[in-house]
Structure formats: structure tokens, C-alpha cells
Design an enzyme around this catalytic site. Structure first.
Site, PDB file in Angstrom:
ATOM      1  N   LYS A   1     -80.652 -30.277  10.742  1.00 45.13           N
ATOM      2  CA  LYS A   1     -79.423 -30.012  11.503  1.00 45.13           C
ATOM      3  C   LYS A   1     -79.150 -28.513  11.469  1.00 45.13           C
ATOM      4  CE  LYS A   1     -75.130 -32.608  12.053  1.00 45.13           C
ATOM      5  NZ  LYS A   1     -74.052 -33.262  11.323  1.00 45.13           N
TER       6      LYS A   1
HETATM    7  O1  G3P Z   1     -70.679 -35.402  12.964  1.00 46.18           O
HETATM    8  C1  G3P Z   1     -69.739 -34.388  12.910  1.00 46.18           C
HETATM    9  C2  G3P Z   1     -68.541 -34.859  12.187  1.00 46.18           C
HETATM   10  O2  G3P Z   1     -68.852 -35.029  10.857  1.00 46.18           O
HETATM   11  C3  G3P Z   1     -67.353 -34.028  12.360  1.00 46.18           C
HETATM   12  O3  G3P Z   1     -66.301 -34.896  12.350  1.00 46.18           O
HETATM   13  O4  G3P Z   1     -63.975 -35.622  12.172  1.00 46.18           O
HETATM   14  O5  G3P Z   1     -64.795 -33.613  10.893  1.00 46.18           O
HETATM   15  O6  G3P Z   1     -64.509 -33.514  13.360  1.00 46.18           O
HETATM   16  P1  G3P Z   1     -64.810 -34.368  12.181  1.00 46.18           P
END
Ligand code: G3P
Length: 214
Positions: free
Chosen positions: A83
């Protein structure tokens, strides 16, 4: 659309894997740090639970460091996907690693233009962040839709992972917008299985069945 789980918590992964619905796992530095465990150890354990792509993010910020880290992390397990952030350095590292046959997931994508550049660098996966765009007052799902259309028109093989999914609605909207994959947190997967009418229906089936036995 395939379902991945977005977590580094092995108990959560084990529970949802038992449903037979998981095709892969994504992690990020925040999620791994939350577990307080060794990065390599966690990724190896995840790879033993789910037989599918497992994204492990690089921590370097320069291209050379990212390429070095990508090569190292790929040796952790054959299912590891590298990633990389959608920066100039990350896109450059993606082109090098993909050129060596190491699959990459370009993350922190917030526009179709960024997704186009990731696809042009040969990224196997690109991850638009739906929820964070919504948080900023934009329409996150529009980026997924635009990328799906763009990749279809131009025959890019890059697969779209709808990320930063916050609600069960996001999950269905991602499928309808043309995402190839949605990576979903444990709590949202759990919510997605629930419906009050399912519980109510089950209760009445049980009651009617028992009444007929007397
Ligand atoms: O896959 C990306 C994710 O982990 C981000 O999620 O909810 O932190 O925006 P969030």
C-alpha cells in the site's frame, strides 16, 4: 463486488471470515498501531486467516525508501499487497514495484485525477476514500463512479477498492457505483447483516411453529 475487511484486529477478521464472505483485508498504519503488535507478526497472522490480498502500507516518505520497504514486505507473505500513498513519490514507487511484479494498492485517493495517475503507473488497486470526502463536504461516491467509468472506457486493469466506508448504505452504493471491492470496517459489516424485520420475522416463524406443535 468483493468484500474486504478494513482492520488489523485478528479477532474481528476471524469472526467475519467464518461467514464465508471475505476476499481480502486492508490495513493502514493507524489500524496496525491500534493493535499494539509487531507489524510483521500481525500481517502474517492475517494471511493465515484470509486467503486473499492483504494490504500492508509503507511508512517511508521517499520513493527509494518505499521501493525498498515494498520489496521487503512482499517477502512477508505471497498475498501481501504493497500500500502506497497517492503522492508523487508513491506513484513513482508504484511504477517500479509493479514493474517488478509486486502488486500495489495506491491509497489516500481523493480525486479521479489521482486515480488515473495511479492506474497509469500500473497500480493493481486504487483506494478512493469515500467517507473522508463526505466529511469534507464532497460526494465521495462520485469519485468511485468516475473511476469505474474511466477504467471501463480505457480498459485499465486497476481494481477500485472503495475505502473509508462508514455505513451499510456506503457498502451498497459502492457496489452500484462500480467498485470492484469495498473494504469495510468490522462494525459496518456487523451492522449490514441486521434488519429489525428479519428478527421480527424469525420470532413469528418460531412462535407459529411452536403453536402448531401443541
Ligand atoms: O481504508 C481506509 C480507511 O481505513 C480509512 O477509513 O474511516 O479512517 O476514513 P476512515
Amino acid at each position: 463486488m468483493e468484500l474486504y475487511i478494513d482492520t488489523a484486529n485478528v479477532d474481528e477478521i476471524r469472526e467475519i471470515a467464518q461467514w464465508g464472505v471475505l476476499s481480502g483485508v486492508t490495513t493502514n498504519p493507524t489500524l496496525v498501531a491500534r493493535e499494539g503488535r509487531d507489524f510483521l507478526e500481525v500481517i502474517k497472522e492475517i494471511c493465515e486467516i484470509v486467503d486473499g490480498p492483504v494490504s500492508a502500507e509503507v511508512l517511508s516518505e521517499d520513493m527509494e525508501g518505499m521501493v525498498k520497504e515494498g520489496r521487503e514486505k512482499k517477502n512477508w507473505h505471497e498475498n501481501v499487497i504493497i500500500k502506497l500513498p497517492c503522492t508523487a513519490e508513491g506513484i513513482g514507487a508504484c511504477a517500479v514495484l509493479e514493474g517488478e511484479g509486486i502488486p500495489c494498492n495506491v491509497t489516500l485517493v481523493f480525486s479521479a485525477g489521482q486515480g488515473f495517475l495511479a492506474a497509469s503507473a500500473g497500480a493493481t488497486f486504487v483506494s478512493p476514500f469515500v467517507g473522508r470526502l463526505d466529511d469534507a463536504g464532497s460526494n465521495g461516491m462520485q469519485v468511485v463512479e468516475d473511476l469505474a467509468e474511466m477504467f471501463e472506457i480505457h480498459g485499465f486493469r486497476t481494481r477500485i477498492i472503495a475505502a473509508s466506508i462508514r455505513t451499510p448504505n456506503h457498502l451498497t452504493e459502492a457496489a452500484l457505483a462500480g467498485a470492484h471491492i469495498a473494504t469495510v470496517p468490522y462494525s459496518v459489516i456487523k451492522k449490514s447483516i441486521l434488519h429489525p424485520l428479519t428478527d421480527k420475522g424469525l420470532e413469528s416463524f418460531k412462535k407459529d411453529w411452536e403453536a402448531a406443535q401443541n
